[in-house]
Design a protein around this motif. Structure first.
Motif, mmCIF file in Angstrom:
data_model
loop_
_atom_site.group_PDB
_atom_site.id
_atom_site.type_symbol
_atom_site.label_atom_id
_atom_site.label_comp_id
_atom_site.label_asym_id
_atom_site.label_seq_id
_atom_site.Cartn_x
_atom_site.Cartn_y
_atom_site.Cartn_z
ATOM 1 N N UNK A 131 0.716 -1.315 0.003
ATOM 2 C CA UNK A 131 0.082 0.011 -0.007
ATOM 3 C C UNK A 131 0.883 1.239 -0.193
ATOM 4 N N UNK A 132 2.072 1.021 0.264
ATOM 5 C CA UNK A 132 3.089 2.131 0.522
ATOM 6 C C UNK A 132 3.354 2.863 -0.949
ATOM 7 N N UNK A 133 3.398 1.933 -1.667
ATOM 8 C CA UNK A 133 3.760 2.004 -3.276
ATOM 9 C C UNK A 133 2.683 2.587 -3.888
ATOM 10 N N UNK A 134 1.502 1.999 -3.838
ATOM 11 C CA UNK A 134 0.241 2.521 -4.240
ATOM 12 C C UNK A 134 -0.203 4.122 -3.920
ATOM 13 N N UNK A 140 1.887 18.816 3.219
ATOM 14 C CA UNK A 140 2.656 17.524 2.957
ATOM 15 C C UNK A 140 1.783 16.597 3.778
ATOM 16 N N UNK A 141 1.011 16.707 4.821
ATOM 17 C CA UNK A 141 0.036 15.881 5.355
ATOM 18 C C UNK A 141 -0.959 15.367 4.663
ATOM 19 N N UNK A 142 -1.388 16.305 3.721
ATOM 20 C CA UNK A 142 -2.680 16.042 3.076
ATOM 21 C C UNK A 142 -2.630 15.104 1.798
ATOM 22 N N UNK A 143 -1.237 14.617 1.537
ATOM 23 C CA UNK A 143 -0.938 13.928 0.582
ATOM 24 C C UNK A 143 -1.229 12.422 1.033
ATOM 25 N N UNK A 144 -1.632 11.475 0.041
ATOM 26 C CA UNK A 144 -1.875 10.013 0.508
ATOM 27 C C UNK A 144 -0.518 9.291 1.191
ATOM 28 N N UNK A 145 -0.680 8.710 1.984
ATOM 29 C CA UNK A 145 0.428 7.893 2.684
ATOM 30 C C UNK A 145 1.402 8.712 3.543
ATOM 31 N N UNK A 146 0.913 10.058 3.473
ATOM 32 C CA UNK A 146 2.073 10.794 4.693
ATOM 33 C C UNK A 146 1.267 11.289 5.971
ATOM 34 N N UNK A 147 1.863 10.901 7.007
ATOM 35 C CA UNK A 147 1.384 11.095 8.272
ATOM 36 C C UNK A 147 2.158 12.221 8.881
ATOM 37 N N UNK A 148 2.285 12.408 10.246
ATOM 38 C CA UNK A 148 2.910 13.475 10.821
ATOM 39 C C UNK A 148 4.396 13.156 10.806
ATOM 40 N N UNK A 149 4.923 12.046 10.792
ATOM 41 C CA UNK A 149 6.195 11.797 11.018
ATOM 42 C C UNK A 149 6.951 12.018 9.480
ATOM 43 N N UNK A 150 6.445 11.292 8.445
ATOM 44 C CA UNK A 150 6.825 11.602 7.106
ATOM 45 C C UNK A 150 6.825 12.842 6.888
ATOM 46 N N UNK A 151 5.790 13.846 6.849
ATOM 47 C CA UNK A 151 5.647 15.271 6.839
ATOM 48 C C UNK A 151 6.859 16.157 7.465
#
Length: 364
Positions: free
Chosen positions: A105-108, A132-143
């Protein structure tokens, strides 16, 4: 941070180090940044911390070891060097590039996010934590990681490594698997992290958690730049902290994998669009451990030959598969929603998840 405060902290006896939590966190800055400058690992995504490279590396590193990610990252960057290439790639090609990394699901979500970036952001990652947090697959850490590492924005990036380090430094007995605990830690770090060194600060905390205050086994406190301010070290609580809710036992499932062969081709099929391994290709399989006699009875005269294959086991986050397998050489056509492919197509085109690795190897 105030120089005299840090020097005073260094000469305090352990029993005197009764600092308030925020004072301890502030005291981390100078030794943390100094340590990171000297000890940061050389990693391909750090050498050129462009937004796209940081994003892809952070997604790949979720649930995956650094050494395992390196070859995947290099191959991905060569095939899809930018957001527009990622947005336009076919799902089959994308999943083939991802094959073996797991958590597909990460790749999708990468592709979904890239499509949005092309449509709404001119093909660029926004230099904004909230966007950045609005993008699919991006939560608080990744943002936080992208914002701080690629754009220098002073926002925290709290992952499992950081949760462990900060819990030990402050002596926190709160359950780090609770979202409220993570959110609270993000708020505290946001107040005290340096405005001009956000990238090094976040990466330094992550690095300490990865190679010093390690996730498995005893922490290497003698090598830790934060040991002088660490409550867990001072009070011998590293075996107790961090606190985590015990995981529920995994559900055990038995499977029988069928490698159906006909005229030099093997059958695969696509899984349902939702649930475990959603939309991925797989070898046909049935619930339970079936006997050779049962296999012959299922396929009747169409089964020219049935050969038992080695067993295999695969562990998902919540489920564990125990698999047996059979190669079934067919003498006629077989009804069903199968895709018949050559070994070469399995190698180059169609991605099969790691759960079937033991059987995919038999083809290659």
């Amino acid at each position: 941070m105030n120089q005299s405060f840090y020097d005073k902290l260094q000469i305090l006896e352990p029993e005197e180090r009764k600092l308030e939590e925020m004072e301890r966190l502030k005291a981390m800055e100078r030794p943390l940044l100094s340590w990171y400058r000297e000890n940061a690992r050389i990693l391909p995504w750090r050498e050129t911390p462009e937004p796209y490279r940081v994003w892809i590396s952070e997604i790949m590193l979720q649930q995956t070891r650094v050494e395992a990610v390196k070859p995947y990252f290099a191959r991905f960057m060569k095939a899809l060097p930018g957001i527009r290439e990622l947005a336009s790639v076919s799902e089959d090609e994308l999943l083939k590039l991802w094959e073996g990394l797991g958590y597909y699901s990460r790749a999708k979500n990468l592709k979904k996010a890239a499509e949005l970036l092309v449509e709404q952001y001119g093909g660029e990652l926004p230099a904004s934590y909230e966007e950045l947090k609005k993008l699919p697959g991006i939560g608080s850490y990744t943002a936080g990681a992208i914002a701080s590492i690629a754009f220098g924005i002073p926002v925290p990036a709290v992952d499992g490594n950081v949760l462990r380090v900060i819990s030990r430094v402050t002596g926190s007995r709160e359950d780090i698997l609770k979202q409220s605990v993570k959110s609270g830690m993000e708020e505290k770090l946001k107040k005290i992290m340096p405005k001009d060194a956000a990238s090094s600060y976040n990466q330094g905390l992550i690095e300490i958690g990865a190679i010093v205050c390690v996730p498995n086994g005893a922490p290497l406190c003698g090598r830790c730049p934060l040991s002088s301010v660490c409550v867990a070290k001072a009070e011998d609580l590293t075996g107790v902290i961090p606190v985590k809710t015990p995981k529920k036992p995994r559900k055990a499932e038995d499977k029988t994998v069928l490698m159906l062969w006909r005229e030099g081709k093997v059958a695969i099929r696509k899984r349902e669009d939702a649930g475990l391994l959603a939309s991925l290709y797989e070898f046909p399989n049935l619930d339970g451990h079936l006997s050779e006699e049962t296999i012959y009875s299922l396929f009747g005269a169409k089964a020219a030959k049935v050969t038992a294959l080695p067993g295999s086991r695969h562990i998902f986050s919540h489920v564990e598969w125990s698999m047996t397998g059979f190669r079934i050489d067919l003498s006629g056509t077989l009804e069903g929603d199968y895709l018949w492919v050559t070994p070469e197509e399995i190698k180059k085109t169609y991605s099969l998840p790691g759960a079937f690795k033991a059987y995919t190897k038999l083809i290659r």
